[in-house]
Design a protein around this motif. Structure first.
Motif, mmCIF file in Angstrom:
data_model
loop_
_atom_site.group_PDB
_atom_site.id
_atom_site.type_symbol
_atom_site.label_atom_id
_atom_site.label_comp_id
_atom_site.label_asym_id
_atom_site.label_seq_id
_atom_site.Cartn_x
_atom_site.Cartn_y
_atom_site.Cartn_z
ATOM 1 N N GLU A 1 -2.826 -48.050 105.321
ATOM 2 C CA GLU A 1 -3.274 -49.062 106.362
ATOM 3 C C GLU A 1 -2.852 -50.377 105.888
ATOM 4 N N THR B 1 0.012 -40.306 108.891
ATOM 5 C CA THR B 1 -0.714 -41.904 109.874
ATOM 6 C C THR B 1 0.051 -41.530 111.230
ATOM 7 N N THR C 1 -1.090 -50.770 114.997
ATOM 8 C CA THR C 1 -2.088 -51.121 114.252
ATOM 9 C C THR C 1 -0.788 -49.394 113.249
ATOM 10 N N THR D 1 -3.207 -46.209 111.048
ATOM 11 C CA THR D 1 -3.953 -45.394 110.670
ATOM 12 C C THR D 1 -3.338 -43.823 109.986
ATOM 13 N N ARG E 1 -5.762 -40.683 107.847
ATOM 14 C CA ARG E 1 -6.424 -39.622 108.314
ATOM 15 C C ARG E 1 -6.224 -38.628 107.735
#
Length: 152
Positions: free
Chosen positions: A54, A83, A89, A91, A93
C-alpha cells in the motif's frame, strides 16, 4: 555475525527498510526461507509485505487501472491476500473477497519473497512455473511498475 536465515527470522519489521529486507532475502537460500516461513512468523512477514505494498504503490503508473489481484502464497498452508487497485490507490487485505479477481498469482513462500523484494525476475519465474498466473496476464505483467520495488 548471525547467518542470513536467523537474521530474517529475528527481523524487526518496524525498523527495516525495503532495501535491507531485499538484501536479507537475497542472501537467504530458498530452503531457509521456506523453513522460516512457519506459524506466527509467516503471518507477520506476509502482513508486513502486503501493508508495505500500500505504501510503495506508485499511482502515477496505474493510470485508470481498476483491478483486484489475488495472491495465493503456498507453504505450510495457502495464505490468500488481495490487493485492490482503484482510483489511484492500493489497498491490501487478507483473504479472498472478490468474486472474480482480475488476476490470481500463485507461488511458494520463497518465490513470493524473492518476487516482492526485487530478487526474482517475474518473467523468468513465470516461464519456469515458479509463479502461476490465472486471469489477465496483461495486468500481471505490469505489476512491477506499480510498486517501488528495491533492486535486489
Amino acid at each position: 555475525m548471525a547467518d542470513s536465515g536467523s537474521e530474517l527470522g529475528e527481523l524487526d519489521f518496524e525498523q527495516v527498510t525495503p532495501e535491507k529486507f531485499a538484501q536479507l532475502v537475497k542472501r537467504t537460500p530458498a530452503k531457509e526461507i521456506t523453513a522460516l516461513m512457519r506459524g506466527e512468523l509467516r503471518a507477520r512477514v506476509l502482513s508486513e509485505v502486503f501493508s508495505r505494498m500500500e505504501r510503495q504503490f506508485r499511482p502515477e503508473n496505474a493510470g485508470s487501472l481498476n483491478a483486484v489481484i489475488r495472491w495465493e502464497v503456498t507453504g505450510e498452508s495457502t495464505a490468500t491476500w488481495e490487493t485492490s487497485i482503484a482510483d489511484g490507490t492500493c489497498t491490501a487485505r487478507e483473504g479472498a473477497h472478490a468474486a472474480n479477481p482480475r488476476v490470481t498469482l500463485t507461488m511458494g513462500d520463497a518465490d513470493f519473497l524473492k518476487l516482492v523484494s526485487g530478487n526474482g525476475s517475474p518473467v523468468t519465474m513465470f516461464m519456469t512455473r515458479k509463479v502461476r498466473i490465472a486471469g489477465d496476464i496483461g495486468v500481471a505483467s505490469g505489476l512491477t511498475r506499480l510498486f517501488d520495488i528495491p533492486k535486489g
